[in-house]
Design a protein around this motif. Sequence first.
Motif, PDB file in Angstrom:
ATOM      1  N   SER B  92     -26.060  86.789  18.297  1.00 39.78           N
ATOM      2  CA  SER B  92     -26.153  88.221  18.233  1.00 39.78           C
ATOM      3  C   SER B  92     -27.117  88.683  18.693  1.00 39.78           C
ATOM      4  N   THR B  94     -28.533  87.722  21.583  1.00 39.47           N
ATOM      5  CA  THR B  94     -28.510  87.660  22.890  1.00 39.47           C
ATOM      6  C   THR B  94     -27.503  88.900  23.318  1.00 39.47           C
ATOM      7  N   ALA B  95     -26.422  88.919  22.319  1.00 35.83           N
ATOM      8  CA  ALA B  95     -25.237  89.746  22.781  1.00 35.83           C
ATOM      9  C   ALA B  95     -25.649  91.443  22.307  1.00 35.83           C
ATOM     10  N   SER B  96     -26.263  91.514  21.452  1.00 36.42           N
ATOM     11  CA  SER B  96     -26.608  93.013  20.901  1.00 36.42           C
ATOM     12  C   SER B  96     -27.091  93.877  21.986  1.00 36.42           C
ATOM     13  N   PHE B  99     -24.965  96.219  23.583  1.00 39.63           N
ATOM     14  CA  PHE B  99     -24.077  97.354  22.904  1.00 39.63           C
ATOM     15  C   PHE B  99     -25.101  98.389  22.529  1.00 39.63           C
ATOM     16  N   ARG B 100     -26.420  98.497  23.029  1.00 39.42           N
ATOM     17  CA  ARG B 100     -27.287  99.408  22.203  1.00 39.42           C
ATOM     18  C   ARG B 100     -26.827 100.836  22.321  1.00 39.42           C
ATOM     19  N   GLU B 101     -26.005 101.201  23.429  1.00 37.98           N
ATOM     20  CA  GLU B 101     -25.468 102.776  23.607  1.00 37.98           C
ATOM     21  C   GLU B 101     -24.550 102.914  22.363  1.00 37.98           C
ATOM     22  N   GLU B 102     -23.912 101.963  21.880  1.00 34.19           N
ATOM     23  CA  GLU B 102     -22.629 102.176  21.318  1.00 34.19           C
ATOM     24  C   GLU B 102     -22.934 102.550  19.961  1.00 34.19           C
ATOM     25  N   SER B 103     -22.291 103.222  19.091  1.00 34.77           N
ATOM     26  CA  SER B 103     -22.512 103.597  17.593  1.00 34.77           C
ATOM     27  C   SER B 103     -23.001 102.423  16.854  1.00 34.77           C
ATOM     28  N   LEU B 104     -23.735 102.721  15.585  1.00 35.42           N
ATOM     29  CA  LEU B 104     -24.030 101.559  14.541  1.00 35.42           C
ATOM     30  C   LEU B 104     -22.795 100.969  14.216  1.00 35.42           C
ATOM     31  N   ASN B 107     -21.338  98.490  16.647  1.00 39.51           N
ATOM     32  CA  ASN B 107     -22.377  97.371  16.720  1.00 39.51           C
ATOM     33  C   ASN B 107     -22.133  96.469  15.380  1.00 39.51           C
ATOM     34  N   VAL B 108     -21.962  96.897  14.344  1.00 43.75           N
ATOM     35  CA  VAL B 108     -21.657  96.069  13.121  1.00 43.75           C
ATOM     36  C   VAL B 108     -20.201  95.370  13.292  1.00 43.75           C
ATOM     37  N   VAL B 110     -18.790  94.577  16.179  1.00 40.95           N
ATOM     38  CA  VAL B 110     -18.858  93.706  17.319  1.00 40.95           C
ATOM     39  C   VAL B 110     -19.608  92.447  16.496  1.00 40.95           C
ATOM     40  N   GLY B 111     -20.620  92.625  15.619  1.00 39.83           N
ATOM     41  CA  GLY B 111     -21.408  91.466  15.010  1.00 39.83           C
ATOM     42  C   GLY B 111     -20.772  90.718  14.256  1.00 39.83           C
TER      43      GLY B 111
END
Lengths: 107, 238
Positions: B92, B94-96, B99-104, B107-108, B110-111
């Motif tokens: 996570s 490494t991947a996160s 996706f910084r620009e996406e909504s919280l 992000n949750v 995807v994680g």
Amino acid sequence: MISRNVLLILVGSALVTWIPRITPFILGKMVKFPAIVTRFLQYLPLSILCALLLETVFNAKAGTLATPKWDVVVALVPTVITAVWLKDLMKTVVVGIVAMALVRLVM
Amino acid sequence: MEEVETDTGYTTFRDGVRSCLPTVLGYLGIGFSFGIVGINSHLNLFEITLMSAIVYGGSSQFVMCGLLLANTSITGIVMTVFLVNLRHLLMSMTASPHFREESLLSNVSVGSLLTDESFAVFSTTVAQEKHFSLRWMEGLNVTAYITWIVATFLGGLVGNFISNPEQFGLDFALTAMFAGLFLTQFEWELSKNTKKSIAVVITVVISLYILLSLVSSSVAVIISALLGCLVGGLAYDK
């Protein structure tokens, strides 16, 4: 339908699995990871896939030297050849399963 | 961000579903054998399906079955699952950043659905320098998730008639999938930096072998992967 103990185990296990999965995604929204962390983690996919693959090859028990699972080693030969040659994950998995079924039939 | 140009094949949810397809057979094989093992560990169909839906971690679920049969305490099982699945933290991390620009919430989501396999497909995409969308990642993740649950359920249905899925080589789907995913990633890394990739792999192989005799295998995987990162990160470029 479900025993209380099993439910507790499932919910507890789900939480301890979920939290490490989502925490970096939540933190990543708030702060930017230092460049040094990103630099090292660049090699994580290669490292962790290598480690996960090898983990399945060995019988391991802390305190004793790990020994190879020979049936896995033998089945891996056609699997790796297929993977390198055809570069098709689905065919690799099929060849692997068939190879292992045959190995278990003989060994 | 939606506005960023994405590469063909990495844009829509459907593209994500398509990217997941090569791994679907692996999920089916492992999920199916998990269903069988679960039923033979005295869990019922509802319990194993629920486990796949809320824990969603292949190896940890097999471990749980073994521990349940051995009458391990609740805390003992939960602690073990924590360690077995802790590697996801590194994945996570490494991947996160991608996706910084996406909504919280995105992000949750995807994680929550990140697995070894979806992370591998994602990483190969990154290594190939493809631009992908959030929808693509969601397609990839959701396809894997649904396949896993369905495979578990189907395995559970036949679990009363089959006691050892190993006879059919189904459990080997995991090793075969890791082999395929690792080799794909290795090939891309080799083409970018041959010496460094070999150094990383050798580090992982040696350290994992040594660590397997010292600590539990889930901890050995985490430490050896970190050592691989250390060598890769410290080695001089070019």
